[in-house]
Write an enzyme that holds these catalytic residues in place. Sequence first.
Site, PDB file in Angstrom:
ATOM      1  N   ASP A 192      38.375  11.850  62.791  1.00 62.38           N
ATOM      2  CA  ASP A 192      37.513  11.468  61.664  1.00 62.38           C
ATOM      3  C   ASP A 192      38.315  11.139  60.408  1.00 62.38           C
ATOM      4  O   ASP A 192      37.724  10.747  59.394  1.00 62.38           O
ATOM      5  CB  ASP A 192      36.522  12.591  61.343  1.00 62.38           C
ATOM      6  CG  ASP A 192      35.657  12.956  62.540  1.00 62.38           C
ATOM      7  OD1 ASP A 192      35.207  12.037  63.238  1.00 62.38           O
ATOM      8  OD2 ASP A 192      35.444  14.162  62.768  1.00 62.38           O
TER       9      ASP A 192
ATOM     10  N   ASP B  13      35.001  16.577  61.063  1.00 62.62           N
ATOM     11  CA  ASP B  13      35.721  17.844  61.194  1.00 62.62           C
ATOM     12  C   ASP B  13      37.039  17.739  61.935  1.00 62.62           C
ATOM     13  O   ASP B  13      37.780  18.721  61.978  1.00 62.62           O
ATOM     14  CB  ASP B  13      34.835  18.865  61.932  1.00 62.62           C
ATOM     15  CG  ASP B  13      34.716  18.544  63.410  1.00 62.62           C
ATOM     16  OD1 ASP B  13      34.420  17.374  63.748  1.00 62.62           O
ATOM     17  OD2 ASP B  13      34.938  19.450  64.234  1.00 62.62           O
TER      18      ASP B  13
ATOM     19  N   ASP C 258      30.210  12.220  61.581  1.00 64.65           N
ATOM     20  CA  ASP C 258      30.550  12.537  62.966  1.00 64.65           C
ATOM     21  C   ASP C 258      29.447  13.444  63.525  1.00 64.65           C
ATOM     22  O   ASP C 258      28.630  13.984  62.773  1.00 64.65           O
ATOM     23  CB  ASP C 258      31.907  13.244  62.990  1.00 64.65           C
ATOM     24  CG  ASP C 258      32.327  13.667  64.384  1.00 64.65           C
ATOM     25  OD1 ASP C 258      32.081  12.909  65.334  1.00 64.65           O
ATOM     26  OD2 ASP C 258      32.858  14.786  64.521  1.00 64.65           O
TER      27      ASP C 258
END
Length: 961
Positions: free
Chosen positions: A588, A584, A146
């Site tokens: 995700d 995070d 990400d």
Amino acid sequence: ATTQMMMNTTRAPSKRSRLEKQIDTIIFLMLGLLFVMCGSGALLNALWTKSHGPEMWYLAPDAGNYEFDPDSVTLQALANLVTVFILYGYLIPISLYVSIELVKVMQLVFINADARMFHRETNTPANARTSNLNEELGQVHFILSDKTGTLTCNVMEFFKCSIAGISYGRGHTEVERAIARRGGVETEAPEQHAPGPKGFNFRDERLMKGNWRSLQHNHVVLDFFRLLSLCHTTIPEASGDEIVYQAESPDELAFVIAAKEFGFVLDKRTSDQVLVQEKGADDSLIERKYKVLAVLEFNSDRKRMSVVFRSPEGHITLYCKGADSVMKPLLRQNDNEFMEMTYKHATDFAGSGLRALICAKVDIDEVTFNEWNVRWEEANKSLVHRSEKMAAVAADLERELVVLGCTAIEDKLQDGVPECIETILRAGLKIWVLTGDKQETAMNIGLACGLILDSMIQFIIKTDTPELRFLKARLQDSCADLASLTKNKDAYDNHLFATLKEQLAVVAQNVESCKADDANQQFALVIDGEALDSILVNDHLADELLGIGMSCSTVICCRVSPLQKSQITGLVKKNGHMTLAIGDGANDVGMIQTAHIGVGISGQEGRQAVMASDFAIAQFRFLEFLLLDHGRLSYKRLGRMIAYFFYKNLLFGLSMYWFNASAFFSGQTIYNEFYMSMYNVCFVALPIIIVGFMDQDIDFTTRKQFPRIYRQGPANEYFDMKVKLAWMFNGIYQSVVIYAVPTAHYYMTVEPHGRMPSLWVVGTTMYTCVILSVNLNLAMVINYWTWVHHVVIWGTILAWPVFLVSFGAMHPSYSTDVHQLLAEELLDSPSFYLVCVLTISIALLPDATMRVLQRVYFCQDHHILQEIERKRRSRANRMGGKIPSLSVDMPLVDESGNSLPLLPIHQNNKVDAQNQFADQRWSTEGEHGIKIHTVIPGGVTNNPLSHTSMQSATSSKAPVR
């Protein structure tokens, strides 16, 4: 809400390492070998009894004992099968699983206790949440990451904005400065000013302190600031004299703080009302109450948020903010004077690494809203497909919007991200960044953090072509006519498929041609979200994309949803290479659970990613230590440990098999029962466990300088078929030697008292050779000797005679046939020592010779680095204890400045090979250009990549050094 959350959650998948799966396969093969040995032994024993049993009068075959009765060979074969199955059962390393778990737990302790991965600002250490995947960390091929909160801090700051077609805010972003530094361009120092509130880094006097009231389009500015203060779900909480805001995301928090700084203070909020204190022209606060009529929430499909308010004057207004690509079809196409400039500014902001959102509004009459609200309430109460119905009804109101401007939020890079990515790329890993940002933002973040290097050829796959724009416009114009809509939709889909297929073919062709010219050429691929939507639903296009992605060092996917992140991870995982996903936030979780290894970052968006992960760290830069140190060593240690376990059990089991073959497979054991019981418990267990979590081939400083050493893991150099066969043949060979040499010696030996050596003398001698052989063989492969290794290895070897004396001194009812065996028969026998030395020498000589030959003529990467470390230590001794830096000790390039590839090493050019391995850095000296290939149907064009306020890209490619 809780029920909906539980319905949307998925069960965390069970993950097992490849090494464990290979262990299962080897166990089954060993079990098959055990059955073959037992079956062949039982059959041959039965045949021997049938043919030669009557001749063996001393076995009393006529006494009625089925064991030696030639007429009862079937029963004898079955009984013998059970006997030898128990006897050869030591072939299966039952203790392997327990030992592996113990070693993995110790490796987990080392990970959690690593001070280099401790984040002092948040007091957060690394957290290995499972011990199943330690070794997988050392075999990663692809990292899927990400961006927001992973590569960046996810601490948003309001930096710039565009209102009524005019750009506001000054200064360079951190991304611009990073790109400039990579290009060798000097930038002015940041302005020195008093620190503002957290989340607000805006500097422009035209909008501050009420100066906006004198602007030409001050009514648009007013609406823009009201949108910032109203279009969100932030809750204000009083904390003394201050107001603390609780926002769903850092973006919303930045908007509310910006509105407060501009004079629009969010004061109170209830379920149906928002109170805002607006600063008047005389700096007095005017309280305005807005009634909340509807909240059209943001989600990954809509990519926008709208709120409908009734103002104190009674007007109904919808405020909306969202991604530029989603907002454009919703805007009023005629009489929207600021749209063109706003989108230009949004593109410029994105080019500076800022997160841009389009802000718009529309006034709604009472009748229209009431009619819409009835349908909204019905959709909200629906029990079937509720989300889809609400989204469809919401879209009916979000039409004919008027552009107010756009916001530009800065999300700064985390500390150490560029350096970490550079090291990871040098280690040979490939990085895929999956982000919801637009293409320009993602590309510039990639440039700033080193994902896109100056030496890379870059390909861009996108759907923003003139033909597709025309078809999309015609598709939007035909929404009212169902037949026309279907026709235009089919035409658009067909042309989109053909365009993407042609683009992928062009990229694949260019990659192959570039590789033919330069095998070391690196590539970067950028692809937008709409293209991914079409590619992921078509298996052929998905395979084409995967094939191209395998050749690229970096892939950046823009405008992707959480579902697409998971799908892309699954696509990359499908090729069989090891994948690691890191993120995070809750969006995700899908890709973290899909990947072979999931790493969660404990950041600003809660702990959903951490709770779904296998390993948790506080910062992206810690990934370097997790993979290149802990992962690499865990893989090498466990690979060696598993191979050694099968080797020592194969040696022990076959030594008994060879003796049993000479005894007509009767099931007679050569070793005392206590010897066999103690083998895996006392005499070979502890040394390999210590090596399993303490052995280290090179120190961390050397690994930092030469991260390429990590490539041994993805190449599976420590547990491939060659390694397994080498240990297997070593075990077979040593078992033959350990059986043949002592038995041949004692067969020709007569003791001083005139008797032949007993069975237990031969067995004890063989057992002594087994203990010495397996422990000395392990000692030969240890890279890093400590006092612990010395104590365990030599202590284990010394434990055998101590046990033999102690056990032999026990009462004969316990020590049985080996009572006082060492003291009375072996200790004063020169032949015992001679046969042990001779057997061990013959057994270990081939393995020792092969290891020496490999290190001299066919050395591996870590052998070269060990030689470099040895030279450093030698120089340190001459320099009075000061260890020289590796960058000084070994040159990184040759005399012409060209990189030297790593080649097989021979003794006469070992120093040259060390110099070759030392070149591990991509030079950025000379021209700072990026060759960008924007893929269009029919060919490839070179376009310079421009950056706001800074242009450092040219169409030429800097040489790799």
